[in-house]
Design a protein around this motif. Sequence first.
Motif, PDB file in Angstrom:
ATOM      1  N   ILE A  36      32.385 -24.001  51.206  1.00  0.00           N
ATOM      2  CA  ILE A  36      31.519 -24.261  52.367  1.00  0.00           C
ATOM      3  C   ILE A  36      31.658 -25.624  53.023  1.00  0.00           C
ATOM      4  O   ILE A  36      31.476 -25.740  54.220  1.00  0.00           O
ATOM      5  N   PHE A  37      31.986 -26.680  52.259  1.00  0.00           N
ATOM      6  CA  PHE A  37      31.846 -28.001  52.855  1.00  0.00           C
ATOM      7  C   PHE A  37      32.858 -28.352  53.921  1.00  0.00           C
ATOM      8  O   PHE A  37      32.592 -29.160  54.776  1.00  0.00           O
ATOM      9  N   ASN A  38      33.994 -27.745  53.931  1.00  0.00           N
ATOM     10  CA  ASN A  38      34.921 -27.995  55.028  1.00  0.00           C
ATOM     11  C   ASN A  38      35.110 -26.747  55.884  1.00  0.00           C
ATOM     12  O   ASN A  38      36.098 -26.613  56.588  1.00  0.00           O
ATOM     13  N   ASN A  39      34.141 -25.833  55.787  1.00  0.00           N
ATOM     14  CA  ASN A  39      34.216 -24.589  56.536  1.00  0.00           C
ATOM     15  C   ASN A  39      32.830 -24.263  57.096  1.00  0.00           C
ATOM     16  O   ASN A  39      31.993 -23.680  56.420  1.00  0.00           O
ATOM     17  N   ALA A  40      32.590 -24.692  58.327  1.00  0.00           N
ATOM     18  CA  ALA A  40      31.282 -24.523  58.966  1.00  0.00           C
ATOM     19  C   ALA A  40      30.866 -23.053  59.043  1.00  0.00           C
ATOM     20  O   ALA A  40      29.696 -22.716  58.900  1.00  0.00           O
ATOM     21  N   SER A  41      31.827 -22.173  59.237  1.00  0.00           N
ATOM     22  CA  SER A  41      31.541 -20.744  59.337  1.00  0.00           C
ATOM     23  C   SER A  41      30.998 -20.200  58.007  1.00  0.00           C
ATOM     24  O   SER A  41      30.001 -19.471  57.981  1.00  0.00           O
ATOM     25  N   ASN A  42      31.660 -20.558  56.892  1.00  0.00           N
ATOM     26  CA  ASN A  42      31.190 -20.123  55.570  1.00  0.00           C
ATOM     27  C   ASN A  42      29.817 -20.700  55.246  1.00  0.00           C
ATOM     28  O   ASN A  42      28.961 -20.019  54.677  1.00  0.00           O
ATOM     29  N   LEU A  43      29.604 -21.963  55.615  1.00  0.00           N
ATOM     30  CA  LEU A  43      28.312 -22.613  55.381  1.00  0.00           C
ATOM     31  C   LEU A  43      27.209 -21.874  56.137  1.00  0.00           C
ATOM     32  O   LEU A  43      26.154 -21.576  55.593  1.00  0.00           O
ATOM     33  N   GLU A  44      27.493 -21.539  57.395  1.00  0.00           N
ATOM     34  CA  GLU A  44      26.541 -20.805  58.232  1.00  0.00           C
ATOM     35  C   GLU A  44      26.220 -19.434  57.634  1.00  0.00           C
ATOM     36  O   GLU A  44      25.061 -19.018  57.583  1.00  0.00           O
ATOM     37  N   LYS A  45      27.249 -18.738  57.175  1.00  0.00           N
ATOM     38  CA  LYS A  45      27.052 -17.403  56.576  1.00  0.00           C
ATOM     39  C   LYS A  45      26.228 -17.487  55.300  1.00  0.00           C
ATOM     40  O   LYS A  45      25.349 -16.662  55.068  1.00  0.00           O
ATOM     41  N   MET A  46      26.512 -18.504  54.471  1.00  0.00           N
ATOM     42  CA  MET A  46      25.739 -18.655  53.231  1.00  0.00           C
ATOM     43  C   MET A  46      24.282 -18.990  53.550  1.00  0.00           C
ATOM     44  O   MET A  46      23.364 -18.426  52.959  1.00  0.00           O
ATOM     45  N   ASN A  47      24.080 -19.889  54.503  1.00  0.00           N
ATOM     46  CA  ASN A  47      22.717 -20.259  54.897  1.00  0.00           C
ATOM     47  C   ASN A  47      21.947 -19.051  55.431  1.00  0.00           C
ATOM     48  O   ASN A  47      20.756 -18.903  55.173  1.00  0.00           O
ATOM     49  N   ALA A  48      22.636 -18.179  56.156  1.00  0.00           N
ATOM     50  CA  ALA A  48      21.992 -16.972  56.703  1.00  0.00           C
ATOM     51  C   ALA A  48      21.529 -16.024  55.587  1.00  0.00           C
ATOM     52  O   ALA A  48      20.588 -15.257  55.767  1.00  0.00           O
ATOM     53  N   ILE A  49      22.179 -16.098  54.440  1.00  0.00           N
ATOM     54  CA  ILE A  49      21.782 -15.273  53.290  1.00  0.00           C
ATOM     55  C   ILE A  49      20.622 -15.928  52.542  1.00  0.00           C
ATOM     56  O   ILE A  49      19.631 -15.272  52.195  1.00  0.00           O
ATOM     57  N   VAL A  50      20.722 -17.234  52.314  1.00  0.00           N
ATOM     58  CA  VAL A  50      19.772 -17.930  51.439  1.00  0.00           C
ATOM     59  C   VAL A  50      18.483 -18.358  52.152  1.00  0.00           C
ATOM     60  O   VAL A  50      17.386 -18.170  51.620  1.00  0.00           O
ATOM     61  N   HIS A  51      18.597 -18.902  53.362  1.00  0.00           N
ATOM     62  CA  HIS A  51      17.425 -19.498  54.007  1.00  0.00           C
ATOM     63  C   HIS A  51      16.260 -18.558  54.290  1.00  0.00           C
ATOM     64  O   HIS A  51      15.111 -18.944  54.097  1.00  0.00           O
ATOM     65  N   PRO A  52      16.491 -17.319  54.716  1.00  0.00           N
ATOM     66  CA  PRO A  52      15.340 -16.429  54.921  1.00  0.00           C
ATOM     67  C   PRO A  52      14.541 -16.194  53.626  1.00  0.00           C
ATOM     68  O   PRO A  52      13.307 -16.114  53.657  1.00  0.00           O
ATOM     69  N   LYS A  53      15.247 -16.106  52.492  1.00  0.00           N
ATOM     70  CA  LYS A  53      14.566 -15.916  51.196  1.00  0.00           C
ATOM     71  C   LYS A  53      13.762 -17.162  50.823  1.00  0.00           C
ATOM     72  O   LYS A  53      12.662 -17.061  50.302  1.00  0.00           O
ATOM     73  N   VAL A  54      14.331 -18.336  51.083  1.00  0.00           N
ATOM     74  CA  VAL A  54      13.628 -19.593  50.795  1.00  0.00           C
ATOM     75  C   VAL A  54      12.379 -19.682  51.677  1.00  0.00           C
ATOM     76  O   VAL A  54      11.310 -20.060  51.204  1.00  0.00           O
TER      77      VAL A  54
END
Length: 195
Positions: free
Chosen positions: A72-90
């Motif tokens: 994720i750290f050098n890939n904004a797209s992967n970071l965004e996709k991971m955040n879209a999975i985790v943040h709604p649950k948080v």
Amino acid sequence: MIIVGLTGGIGSGKTTVAKQFNALGIPVYIADDEAKKLMIRSKIIKRKLIQLFGEQAYINGALNRPFLAKKIFNNASNLEKMNAIVHPKVASHFKRWVNKQKAPYVLKESAILFENNSYINCDYIITVTAPKELRIERLLKRDETSLEKIQAIMNNQWNDDRKTEKSDFVIVNTNLEDTIRQVQLTHNKIVNFIQ
């Protein structure tokens, strides 16, 4: 319940500031810690992260943090996709947590409060700042990390000017004694606003 967002760049001292608010009786929700717990506990998150990054995302049921960090750290797209999975649950976990609190207000500590737009659900925002050199020095002492990794994280976060522009309060965390004084003043102002 009044929700106060607490944010700041990596190494700014959000945890130090959060502890001072907690010492004043204010419940603190550390979004990053809760996200990590949910990434292990939630079957839905686990399934989606494996779909996104492959079986290597978990090793023996434990989150493979170094593997995910590389992804994720050098890939904004992967970071965004991971955040879209985790943040709604948080976010839904945070709502349930808030409903159990009995203080005049609660603090939601999140490094990416602005970046993930969760600041819109806060009544007030506090940004913790410190000079970049001091932040890097703290991180090199605290974590087994490199300057390159620190810079990659900083590049994914808003800079201090952008954060303070949208904040109600700013705490400059360079000296613990002074930080404690600023926390007390900020706490008093928030309590006065909500009475």
